[in-house]
Design a protein around this motif. Structure first.
Motif, PDB file in Angstrom:
ATOM      1  N   GLY A 193      25.827  -3.475   7.732  1.00  0.00           N
ATOM      2  CA  GLY A 193      26.151  -3.259   6.317  1.00  0.00           C
ATOM      3  C   GLY A 193      26.287  -1.830   5.856  1.00  0.00           C
ATOM      4  O   GLY A 193      26.985  -1.078   6.436  1.00  0.00           O
ATOM      5  N   ARG A 194      25.562  -1.508   4.755  1.00  0.00           N
ATOM      6  CA  ARG A 194      25.639  -0.331   4.265  1.00  0.00           C
ATOM      7  C   ARG A 194      24.917   0.847   5.253  1.00  0.00           C
ATOM      8  O   ARG A 194      24.303   0.485   6.194  1.00  0.00           O
ATOM      9  N   THR A 195      25.159   2.001   5.016  1.00  0.00           N
ATOM     10  CA  THR A 195      24.732   3.372   5.788  1.00  0.00           C
ATOM     11  C   THR A 195      23.173   3.147   6.293  1.00  0.00           C
ATOM     12  O   THR A 195      22.591   3.274   5.231  1.00  0.00           O
ATOM     13  N   PHE A 196      22.905   2.727   7.292  1.00  0.00           N
ATOM     14  CA  PHE A 196      21.532   2.616   7.769  1.00  0.00           C
ATOM     15  C   PHE A 196      20.594   3.987   7.354  1.00  0.00           C
ATOM     16  O   PHE A 196      19.513   3.838   6.922  1.00  0.00           O
ATOM     17  N   ARG A 197      21.232   5.336   7.463  1.00  0.00           N
ATOM     18  CA  ARG A 197      20.518   6.266   7.539  1.00  0.00           C
ATOM     19  C   ARG A 197      20.173   6.751   5.936  1.00  0.00           C
ATOM     20  O   ARG A 197      19.215   7.448   5.687  1.00  0.00           O
ATOM     21  N   ASN A 198      20.778   5.760   5.060  1.00  0.00           N
ATOM     22  CA  ASN A 198      20.425   5.973   3.599  1.00  0.00           C
ATOM     23  C   ASN A 198      19.167   5.467   3.163  1.00  0.00           C
ATOM     24  O   ASN A 198      18.582   5.497   2.214  1.00  0.00           O
ATOM     25  N   TYR A 199      18.487   4.369   4.203  1.00  0.00           N
ATOM     26  CA  TYR A 199      17.341   3.768   3.796  1.00  0.00           C
ATOM     27  C   TYR A 199      15.983   3.996   4.564  1.00  0.00           C
ATOM     28  O   TYR A 199      16.138   4.331   5.660  1.00  0.00           O
ATOM     29  N   ALA A 200      15.077   3.860   3.652  1.00  0.00           N
ATOM     30  CA  ALA A 200      13.709   3.892   4.535  1.00  0.00           C
ATOM     31  C   ALA A 200      13.676   2.507   5.006  1.00  0.00           C
ATOM     32  O   ALA A 200      14.148   1.608   4.250  1.00  0.00           O
ATOM     33  N   MET A 201      12.802   2.366   6.221  1.00  0.00           N
ATOM     34  CA  MET A 201      12.766   1.255   6.846  1.00  0.00           C
ATOM     35  C   MET A 201      11.072   0.638   6.853  1.00  0.00           C
ATOM     36  O   MET A 201      10.384   1.731   6.757  1.00  0.00           O
ATOM     37  N   ALA A 252       0.439 -13.385   7.294  1.00  0.00           N
ATOM     38  CA  ALA A 252      -0.186 -14.397   8.168  1.00  0.00           C
ATOM     39  C   ALA A 252      -0.224 -15.764   7.378  1.00  0.00           C
ATOM     40  O   ALA A 252      -0.215 -16.072   6.257  1.00  0.00           O
ATOM     41  N   PRO A 253      -0.541 -16.920   8.158  1.00  0.00           N
ATOM     42  CA  PRO A 253      -0.824 -18.116   7.639  1.00  0.00           C
ATOM     43  C   PRO A 253      -1.613 -18.382   6.535  1.00  0.00           C
ATOM     44  O   PRO A 253      -2.754 -17.805   6.438  1.00  0.00           O
ATOM     45  N   GLY A 254      -1.059 -18.638   5.223  1.00  0.00           N
ATOM     46  CA  GLY A 254      -2.053 -18.823   4.127  1.00  0.00           C
ATOM     47  C   GLY A 254      -2.193 -17.529   3.229  1.00  0.00           C
ATOM     48  O   GLY A 254      -3.129 -17.562   2.564  1.00  0.00           O
ATOM     49  N   LYS A 255      -1.786 -16.581   3.857  1.00  0.00           N
ATOM     50  CA  LYS A 255      -1.854 -15.325   3.106  1.00  0.00           C
ATOM     51  C   LYS A 255      -0.468 -14.574   2.572  1.00  0.00           C
ATOM     52  O   LYS A 255       0.450 -15.153   2.908  1.00  0.00           O
ATOM     53  N   GLU A 256      -0.787 -13.502   1.666  1.00  0.00           N
ATOM     54  CA  GLU A 256       0.307 -13.064   1.104  1.00  0.00           C
ATOM     55  C   GLU A 256       1.043 -12.016   2.364  1.00  0.00           C
ATOM     56  O   GLU A 256       0.192 -11.579   3.019  1.00  0.00           O
ATOM     57  N   ARG A 257       2.118 -11.623   1.975  1.00  0.00           N
ATOM     58  CA  ARG A 257       2.576 -11.019   2.760  1.00  0.00           C
ATOM     59  C   ARG A 257       2.202  -9.280   2.416  1.00  0.00           C
ATOM     60  O   ARG A 257       1.877  -8.950   1.400  1.00  0.00           O
ATOM     61  N   GLU A 258       2.150  -8.620   3.297  1.00  0.00           N
ATOM     62  CA  GLU A 258       1.416  -7.362   3.177  1.00  0.00           C
ATOM     63  C   GLU A 258       2.208  -6.195   4.335  1.00  0.00           C
ATOM     64  O   GLU A 258       2.791  -6.455   5.054  1.00  0.00           O
ATOM     65  N   PHE A 259       2.035  -4.966   3.602  1.00  0.00           N
ATOM     66  CA  PHE A 259       2.481  -3.860   4.413  1.00  0.00           C
ATOM     67  C   PHE A 259       1.999  -3.633   5.598  1.00  0.00           C
ATOM     68  O   PHE A 259       0.583  -3.585   5.832  1.00  0.00           O
ATOM     69  N   ALA A 260       2.722  -3.218   6.486  1.00  0.00           N
ATOM     70  CA  ALA A 260       2.199  -2.634   7.970  1.00  0.00           C
ATOM     71  C   ALA A 260       2.637  -1.238   8.363  1.00  0.00           C
ATOM     72  O   ALA A 260       1.915  -0.472   8.501  1.00  0.00           O
ATOM     73  N   ALA A 261       3.925  -1.264   8.105  1.00  0.00           N
ATOM     74  CA  ALA A 261       4.448   0.318   8.349  1.00  0.00           C
ATOM     75  C   ALA A 261       5.766   0.775   7.791  1.00  0.00           C
ATOM     76  O   ALA A 261       6.455  -0.279   7.531  1.00  0.00           O
ATOM     77  N   ALA A 262       5.974   1.986   7.516  1.00  0.00           N
ATOM     78  CA  ALA A 262       7.154   2.322   7.181  1.00  0.00           C
ATOM     79  C   ALA A 262       7.650   3.797   7.520  1.00  0.00           C
ATOM     80  O   ALA A 262       6.795   4.538   8.041  1.00  0.00           O
ATOM     81  N   ILE A 263       9.071   4.084   7.512  1.00  0.00           N
ATOM     82  CA  ILE A 263       9.436   5.331   8.024  1.00  0.00           C
ATOM     83  C   ILE A 263      10.587   5.673   7.074  1.00  0.00           C
ATOM     84  O   ILE A 263      11.561   5.030   6.672  1.00  0.00           O
ATOM     85  N   SER A 264      10.451   7.001   6.732  1.00  0.00           N
ATOM     86  CA  SER A 264      11.549   7.566   5.864  1.00  0.00           C
ATOM     87  C   SER A 264      12.879   7.752   6.489  1.00  0.00           C
ATOM     88  O   SER A 264      13.297   7.322   7.922  1.00  0.00           O
ATOM     89  N   TRP A 265      13.935   7.673   5.635  1.00  0.00           N
ATOM     90  CA  TRP A 265      15.327   7.823   6.399  1.00  0.00           C
ATOM     91  C   TRP A 265      15.754   8.852   7.387  1.00  0.00           C
ATOM     92  O   TRP A 265      16.371   8.697   8.335  1.00  0.00           O
ATOM     93  N   THR A 266      15.007   9.810   7.275  1.00  0.00           N
ATOM     94  CA  THR A 266      15.011  10.862   8.382  1.00  0.00           C
ATOM     95  C   THR A 266      14.131  10.812   9.444  1.00  0.00           C
ATOM     96  O   THR A 266      14.294  11.154  10.561  1.00  0.00           O
ATOM     97  N   GLY A 267      13.128  10.071   9.381  1.00  0.00           N
ATOM     98  CA  GLY A 267      12.196   9.652  10.435  1.00  0.00           C
ATOM     99  C   GLY A 267      10.880  10.804  10.403  1.00  0.00           C
ATOM    100  O   GLY A 267      10.114  10.559  11.151  1.00  0.00           O
ATOM    101  N   GLY A 268      11.363  11.406   9.482  1.00  0.00           N
ATOM    102  CA  GLY A 268       9.902  12.532   9.235  1.00  0.00           C
ATOM    103  C   GLY A 268       8.813  12.089   8.888  1.00  0.00           C
ATOM    104  O   GLY A 268       7.822  13.060   8.899  1.00  0.00           O
ATOM    105  N   ARG A 269       8.887  11.106   8.134  1.00  0.00           N
ATOM    106  CA  ARG A 269       7.709  10.552   7.536  1.00  0.00           C
ATOM    107  C   ARG A 269       7.379   9.348   7.992  1.00  0.00           C
ATOM    108  O   ARG A 269       8.347   8.369   7.800  1.00  0.00           O
ATOM    109  N   THR A 270       6.111   8.941   8.331  1.00  0.00           N
ATOM    110  CA  THR A 270       5.611   7.577   8.646  1.00  0.00           C
ATOM    111  C   THR A 270       4.315   7.236   7.819  1.00  0.00           C
ATOM    112  O   THR A 270       3.630   8.162   7.467  1.00  0.00           O
TER     113      THR A 270
END
Length: 122
Positions: free
Chosen positions: A26-34, A40-58
């Motif tokens: 779809g839209r330009t991948f490199r414009n997005y942080a991923m 888990a079952p019965g639990k709320e969705r939670e953050f695990a990991a993220a990376i900036s669009w340049t890859g310079g920040r995790t």
């Protein structure tokens, strides 16, 4: 619009490893942080990991820090989550997500994949 498709989930024994992949189109991948979130079952969705669009920040949740590694290949429009030393408590559906801003909360995330199941047996 950004379409996200996860792969690589499965069943693994405690202490084992898995690598998840998320292919974007779809839209330009490199414009997005991923991001990777998990639910888990019965639990709320939670953050695990993220990376900036340049890859310079995790950013990692404390629960996965030192065991999980997020990486991206902008030439392949793909983000990865390398998971090592897996524990039964890592069992969850893992979701890939994209946003123009790097986030650590579910709220505000623009695009989600359909998820891939990771099951860690003890």
């Amino acid at each position: 619009q950004v379409q996200l498709v996860e792969s690589g989930g499965g069943l693994v024994q405690a202490g084992g490893s898995l690598r998840l992949s998320c292919a974007a189109s779809g839209r330009t991948f490199r414009n997005y942080a991923m991001h990777w979130f998990r639910q888990a079952p019965g639990k709320e969705r939670e953050f695990a990991a993220a990376i900036s669009w340049t890859g310079g920040r995790t950013v990692y949740a404390d629960s996965v820090k030192g065991r999980f590694t997020i990486a991206r290949d902008n030439a392949k429009n793909t983000v990865y989550l390398e998971m090592k030393s897996l524990k039964p408590e890592d069992t969850a559906v893992y979701y890939c997500a994209a946003d123009t801003i790097l986030r650590t909360e579910v709220s505000g995330i623009k695009y989600w994949g359909q998820g891939t199941q990771v099951t860690v047996s003890s």
